[in-house]
Design an enzyme around this catalytic site. Structure first.
Site, short mmCIF file in Angstrom:
data_model
loop_
_atom_site.label_atom_id
_atom_site.label_comp_id
_atom_site.label_asym_id
_atom_site.label_seq_id
_atom_site.Cartn_x
_atom_site.Cartn_y
_atom_site.Cartn_z
N HIS A 46 0.67 -6.42 17.95
CA HIS A 46 -0.22 -7.58 18.12
C HIS A 46 -1.12 -7.33 19.32
CE1 HIS A 46 3.77 -8.85 16.73
NE2 HIS A 46 3.10 -9.60 15.88
N LYS A 77 0.84 -1.21 0.00
CA LYS A 77 0.00 0.00 0.00
C LYS A 77 0.87 1.25 0.00
CE LYS A 77 -3.70 -2.46 2.34
NZ LYS A 77 -4.37 -2.73 3.62
#
Length: 126
Positions: A111, A62
């Site tokens: 995470h 991206k």
């Protein structure tokens, strides 16, 4: 000057399912040899590690502006860690087309629960 930014989030359970379903083929297709070696050293949170790397690769696509329409192989995008634990992008020959030498790539991987997320900033000195 910021040339590109990218962010991605992925379910860790998705990566676990892909590992269970496709095994070594999944590992070889999406991760470099060094990433696979780091993965095998992980005693805990191994799937978290891979999910973070997977998210970083999608975020990089991206940031360089190609999305999935990139000829760069997933296993050619390699994220390792400095001794401090900070992730960094390894500059491979295939990346030269997409990330210039004078550009700096900043990487953050996180995470939480069943998710891994990654954020990429490509900074140009020009």
């Amino acid at each position: 000057m910021i040339r590109g930014i990218g962010m991605d989030i992925i379910s860790i359970s998705f990566v676990e399912q892909m590992m269970a379903k496709c095994g070594e083929l999944f590992m070889q297709q999406y991760f470099s040899k060094e990433e696979r070696e780091l993965f095998t050293c992980k005693k805990r949170h191994a799937a978290d590690f891979l999910a973070g790397r997977f998210a970083a690769k999608e975020a990089l696509l991206k940031a360089i502006g190609t999305g999935m329409n990139c000829e760069l192989g997933w296993n050619e995008m390699e994220f390792l860690n400095h001794a401090s634990g900070q992730p960094y992008l390894v500059r491979s020959r295939g990346l030269e087309t997409y990330v210039q030498q004078q550009e700096t790539v900043h990487v953050s991987i996180s995470h939480h629960g069943d998710y891994a997320a990654a954020f990429i900033i490509i900074e140009s000195s020009q």
